[in-house]
Write a protein that holds these residues in place. Structure first.
Motif, PDB file in Angstrom:
ATOM      1  N   VAL A  58      63.615   8.492  38.936  1.00 15.50           N
ATOM      2  CA  VAL A  58      62.375   7.370  39.069  1.00 15.50           C
ATOM      3  C   VAL A  58      62.041   6.981  38.590  1.00 15.50           C
ATOM      4  O   VAL A  58      61.599   4.962  38.922  1.00 15.50           O
ATOM      5  N   VAL A  59      61.523   7.127  37.804  1.00 16.60           N
ATOM      6  CA  VAL A  59      60.787   5.547  36.400  1.00 16.60           C
ATOM      7  C   VAL A  59      62.744   4.752  35.919  1.00 16.60           C
ATOM      8  O   VAL A  59      62.023   4.100  35.532  1.00 16.60           O
ATOM      9  N   ALA A  90      60.520  18.218  38.761  1.00 14.90           N
ATOM     10  CA  ALA A  90      59.806  17.557  39.592  1.00 14.90           C
ATOM     11  C   ALA A  90      60.188  16.723  38.403  1.00 14.90           C
ATOM     12  O   ALA A  90      59.250  15.418  38.557  1.00 14.90           O
ATOM     13  N   VAL A  91      60.003  17.369  36.934  1.00 14.15           N
ATOM     14  CA  VAL A  91      60.010  16.190  35.654  1.00 14.15           C
ATOM     15  C   VAL A  91      61.192  15.491  35.533  1.00 14.15           C
ATOM     16  O   VAL A  91      61.045  14.284  35.597  1.00 14.15           O
ATOM     17  N   GLN A  92      62.956  16.128  36.289  1.00 13.53           N
ATOM     18  CA  GLN A  92      63.616  15.414  36.873  1.00 13.53           C
ATOM     19  C   GLN A  92      63.633  14.229  37.479  1.00 13.53           C
ATOM     20  O   GLN A  92      63.730  12.910  37.344  1.00 13.53           O
ATOM     21  N   ALA A 111      57.724  22.337  33.766  1.00 12.63           N
ATOM     22  CA  ALA A 111      58.159  21.171  34.068  1.00 12.63           C
ATOM     23  C   ALA A 111      58.027  21.310  32.108  1.00 12.63           C
ATOM     24  O   ALA A 111      57.977  19.619  31.476  1.00 12.63           O
ATOM     25  N   ALA A 167      60.899  12.254  38.302  1.00 13.74           N
ATOM     26  CA  ALA A 167      60.095  11.500  38.412  1.00 13.74           C
ATOM     27  C   ALA A 167      60.565  10.375  36.777  1.00 13.74           C
ATOM     28  O   ALA A 167      60.438   9.078  36.778  1.00 13.74           O
ATOM     29  N   VAL A 168      61.440  11.225  36.324  1.00 15.78           N
ATOM     30  CA  VAL A 168      62.186  10.585  35.505  1.00 15.78           C
ATOM     31  C   VAL A 168      63.716  10.298  35.700  1.00 15.78           C
ATOM     32  O   VAL A 168      63.888   8.125  35.274  1.00 15.78           O
TER      33      VAL A 168
END
Length: 392
Positions: free
Chosen positions: A351-352, A344-346, A206, A348-349
């Motif tokens: 989703v935003v 997980a970070v991808q 992450a 989140a990116v």
């Protein structure tokens, strides 16, 4: 087709343009972070020993100032094979890594070179250390008399640079200074579990992708065009919400498959490429995706491109897998955690970014904003490419 808009719609578009302006400003600020320089290299006349613990082994980066080494040993300090062999023998003669019962750890020299990275030139050595049978891989005594035997005022700093199983990564810990009067230090990393290894690998993945501006920009540039249709060599229409989500999912999934493939090959088959072409390839991928976001270069094939360039991005991630341990179980556990951290970070990116992308596609300012963001991304990519090819 020209349409007449009602005043209320115009007020809505004005608010949207303000939203677009804020988006452009935010991304511009993000791009500014991409111009940050790398961390300073070794600049002091003392030696440094940096340890990176992994299940079953310890990696060590050894840095000895070239001038001090030459003075102490009288050896040549060039990179001819015979000079490097003599330097290797001199260092190994004046160092030892011991288990608590006095048995020696096995030391393998992976790389040795005299080179100047920043400041005066140094002797650089990369070592792989493995404990004797039955001994802990997290408890050792480091004995060091290199240069100090002939120059008692010299000293070496012993540090823990990373400990994936124990939780240290990117936060250097000073163990102490090795001196002529204190040539031995004990390093005890305590107990580590597979669960801890997984959790720390997740955090590492992450953290790595969150700070990998080039990786994120490549993905974001591909996502910019996800809500759009291409026609006549231009982005000329909008996809439905379902089609947009499908395109986003395919791009992210393909990128994941690509970088996961090379990461696994690096971990289990030792696949490696020199860092410079890999980093240049990543910069090129960002440039290509930026051009595509402005004008369709490969419409409908974004997922394929994401997967192919994902292979290159995975080679950059693979620089970390050498510290994932020696056993197949530990490597598999660490790679799973590392990949899930990246995903997980991808996620989140995505989703935003998704609502932002939809706003861009439906706003009358969307095309201009998209081209502006693509141009900024392209400038950053060109800067990286020139830097990584040694042209700047």
């Amino acid at each position: 087709m020209i349409s007449i808009r009602k005043p209320r719609t115009l007020r809505h578009d004005t608010s949207g343009s303000g939203t677009i302006e804020r988006i452009v400003c935010a991304v511009t600020a993000f791009l500014a972070l991409c111009w940050a320089t790398s961390a300073p290299a070794h600049l002091t006349p003392n030696s440094e020993i940096r340890l990176d613990f992994a299940p079953g082994a310890v990696k060590a980066d050894v840095i000895v100032p070239q001038a001090e080494f030459s003075y102490a040993t009288g050896l040549a300090t060039d990179n001819r094979p015979e000079s490097l062999a003599a330097a290797r023998a001199a260092v190994l003669r004046d160092m030892a890594v011991l288990a608590p019962d006095g048995r020696r750890w096995n030391i393998v020299v992976d790389r040795i070179a005299f080179e100047q990275i920043a400041g005066p030139p140094d002797l650089h050595m990369n070592l792989t250390l493995t404990p004797p049978e039955g001994a802990s891989d997290r408890l050792l005594r480091w004995r060091w008399q290199v240069v100090m035997r002939q120059a008692p005022s010299h000293f070496a700093l012993l540090m823990v640079d990373g400990d994936l199983a124990g939780g240290t990564r990117g936060e250097r810990e000073l163990v102490g200074a090795l001196t002529a009067t204190r040539p031995e230090l004990v390093v005890d990393r305590g107990h580590a579990s597979m669960a801890g290894l997984f959790a720390n690998a997740f955090r590492l993945g992450a953290h790595h992708i969150a700070q990998g501006y080039d990786h994120l920009l490549f993905l974001l540039a591909l996502l910019l065009a996800a809500p759009l249709r291409a026609a006549g060599g231009r982005w000329a229409g909008e996809r439905t919400g379902r089609e947009t989500f499908r395109a986003l999912a395919l791009i992210v999934t393909a990128f994941t498959i690509g970088h996961s493939t090379t990461l696994v090959l690096a971990a289990f088959l030792g696949l490696r490429l020199p860092a410079q072409p890999v980093e240049a390839g990543i910069a090129l991928s960002v440039l290509v995706s930026a051009i595509h976001a402005a004008r369709p270069v490969f419409p409908g094939r974004e997922a394929l491109v994401a997967g192919l360039f994902g292979l290159v991005h995975g080679l950059a991630f693979a620089t970390l897998v050498g510290n994932f341990g020696l056993g197949a179980a530990t490597r598999a556990t660490a790679i799973l955690g590392f990949n899930l951290g990246i995903e997980a970070v991808q996620l989140a990116v995505v989703v935003v970014a998704t609502p932002v992308l939809l706003v861009l596609a439906r706003s009358r300012w969307g095309a201009k904003a998209r081209v502006a963001l693509a141009a900024l991304t392209g400038v950053a990519a060109l800067f990286w490419l020139a830097e990584r090819l040694g042209l700047s």
